[in-house]
Design an enzyme around this catalytic site. Sequence first.
Site, short mmCIF file in Angstrom:
data_model
loop_
_atom_site.label_atom_id
_atom_site.label_comp_id
_atom_site.label_asym_id
_atom_site.label_seq_id
_atom_site.Cartn_x
_atom_site.Cartn_y
_atom_site.Cartn_z
N GLU A 198 14.30 -4.14 -0.17
CA GLU A 198 14.29 -2.84 0.50
C GLU A 198 15.28 -2.81 1.65
O GLU A 198 16.03 -1.84 1.82
CB GLU A 198 12.89 -2.54 1.02
N ASP B 253 0.84 -1.20 0.00
CA ASP B 253 0.00 0.00 0.00
C ASP B 253 0.88 1.25 0.00
O ASP B 253 0.86 2.04 0.94
CB ASP B 253 -0.95 -0.01 1.20
N GLU B 254 1.63 1.43 -1.07
CA GLU B 254 2.53 2.59 -1.20
C GLU B 254 2.75 2.88 -2.67
O GLU B 254 2.04 3.67 -3.26
CB GLU B 254 3.85 2.32 -0.47
N HIS C 13 12.69 -3.41 -4.25
CA HIS C 13 13.09 -2.00 -4.13
C HIS C 13 14.39 -1.85 -4.92
O HIS C 13 15.29 -2.67 -4.78
CB HIS C 13 13.36 -1.65 -2.67
#
Length: 849
Positions: free
Chosen positions: A730, A456-457, A751
């Site tokens: 990430e 959710d980003e 990421h």
Amino acid sequence: MSDPEPTAPQDLRLDRTEHAGCLGSPTPRLSWRHAAGAAPQDGYEVEIARSGAAPATAAVTGAVGREQVSVAWPHEPLAAGEHGTVRVRTNHGDAGWSPWSEPVAFHVAPLAPQDWVAGFVSPRHLGGLADPAPIVVGSVRVGPGLVGARLLLSALGVVRARINGTRVGSDELTPGWTSYHKRLRFEGYDVTDLLREGTNDVDALLGNGWYRGALTWDLRRDLYGDRLALLAQFELRYADGRVETVGTDGSWRAHASHVLADDLYGGQHTDLRLLGELGAPGPVDLLDVDPRILVAPEGPPPRITQVLPAARILRSPSGKVLVDFGQNLVGWVNLTVRGHAAGDRITVRHAEVLEHGELGTRPLRRAEATDTYDLAGPDETELAPQLTFHGFRYAEVTGVDDLRVEDVSAAVVGSDLTRTGWFTCSEPLLEQLHENVVWGTRGNFLDVPTDCPQRDERLGWTGDIQVFARTAAFLFDVDGFLSSWLRDLAADQRPDGGVPVVIPDVLRDDNVIATAWGDAATMVPWVLYRRYGDLDLLERQLPSMRAWVDRLWSEVDDSALWRTGFQYGDWLDPTAPPDDAAAAQADPHVIQQAYLVRSTETVAWAARALGLPDLATEYEDLADTARAAFQNAYVTPLGRVRSDCQTVYALALCWALLGSGDQVEGAGERLAELVREANATVATGFVGTPLILDALVIAGQTDLAYAMLLQTENPSWLYPVTMGATTVWERWDSMLPDGSINPGEMTSFNHYALGAVANFLHRRVAGLAPVLPGYREVEVDPLTDGPLTHAAVRHLSPYGEIAVSWEKQPDGVVRLDVNVPPGVLARVFPPGVKRGAVKVGAGEHTFSG
């Protein structure tokens, strides 16, 4: 011996991308490449055939005639709606003129508000947040003698259009994501072959997309508006010269679709029983949307770039059916089903990893990432969503008990960027790391450079692309992609010069001026200028660059230090606790001052490149003042830097922040001590990671740079590879050695930021680095004194492919091969030779030593 017969120029481009069919400039820049072996160019001619008029030719000679990258448009400006072809030929002195290049067709997009006749139409009685996705329908009447037609398409939301039942184009999630209130993109399509004489039916499925769907971890809806809308404008050209322009207006209608819910985070719910049961269409409203915000594309749109077959089907310990695609990717699952009763439901859930054999969904946070299908009956049916995307390697499929591996595949979706960079070496783990960086770029470059594609980003964090831009520009042609994003950055920049930490700005925090994040305003334009040689982009972004730096200087105290404001610092330093990614070893004030120097001098470099010496001197003086303040406040006479960690020494050494030779020597020695104490594991976060290996080489510690690069213990770049990673994580330890997911609330397995190390692989391990803008001159100086036995790199530069490879022979001699395209000069440092560089031009060159 006479010069070889010149060959035709290749790869002619108008502006940055494939979008000559939707050209957004009346004076596009031109670029082309020459075939290997071409003699030097000393002039060129550009021929344009406009809209049926006789061809016109413009000749360019002198110094400008030797250029072939981003050259100025030599004809009268084009007008909106004009179409035709452009081609180029080049002069090569005694070898004479080349043949003409292949012609490139162009069609000029609307350039002013008055060029638009279509309006934005929105369903009046459906299309609310809880309603099914609407379909807007209309018709276009075509008379006899049609010779050409194009459709200009945009939406508030995302749109997929059809003409007479055939899909228009192959783009996904059109028109993408921009700062919608200020810049709304449209796409252009040649639809001549889809139209027929008489009445043509047009329908367009509208989805929430980024415009109205959930965004951020708060799942905020309606961030840009609460109504979906369609814009469709047709330009019809007839044999007698007539041009008719028609488009969406109040006569169009709307009805509900079989897509009952759609969201980028949540997924899509489709009821196939409703196909064909459209019901009575309802009216539409014309929305008041200022046409001045409409902009033509600069980069390629998102598309399906690859389809991966399922690697295997397995059962989880709880009995769930799981599909493993063998690669963490971005897109959706294609599923073939058969033999089901009407109303049977198929559910597809997505995740990047398995945890203890089950789908690992915790990192998704509140993103459901679930697609559901209600089936219409037993016939064989192809299932795939149209209005969402997911980041995943694994999918859990419920409702199909006899799922076959051949019935499942994954559509890989992302901006359709041209691959331009490749790397190989003698260490398979390092090659896999590089492949992980490539896949991380593909997944996160979906219309904007996002931090991650699954939870959710999925936001355009400025810090991530700031540290990764050089790597991205080597691996892919990101010129148009990032040029468009930089326009959004400038559009969303605060009146006082502050830069939001995400672009497009959906966080809307006016008070954040975060170093290393906002510095994307200066760093990214400079990277694009250096890699693609386009001064126009640098000139366009200079006001934004200056505004950011001037904003920083408004915060500087009497000691010329910037020490104010919230800072992310060396984000995700491996020593930071799982619940506090900003708790790094590096003093954030040291990082602030380092970036103050770097961004200030970057503005100075840009000003000098643009021929603005007085402005350049002004910012050079400011940079010198900030550098002196850095030394006075944060560096001891013997080179100890405040907070004494890998990142601050990397900044100081790579960005020439130190003064005396004693400081440089002392900082290098201390950095080496810290790396040895850490057993060559990485101790840097977002800020230090792109620089740490270069800093070790500057310090004369190439052996330690290789030791860190090849380290497999956590934290290191290769630890995730040993854990089976297929993208960059990430966190250094997004997955723990026991196979459990990092306990932090924030962790992602795709990421790209820490993948900035690939820039070191390209420039230093393989040894290819640009010296002049656009790779007009390059340096070849590989690090051959290390454990690797060979390495190679290829890059498709604006001038053509440059290739470097080196290999250690059995007798210890290193062979270095360099392939240089026409128009490029290479400064080569031969292995084993101490006399300096050898300059070579186009051709294949071999050195040994």
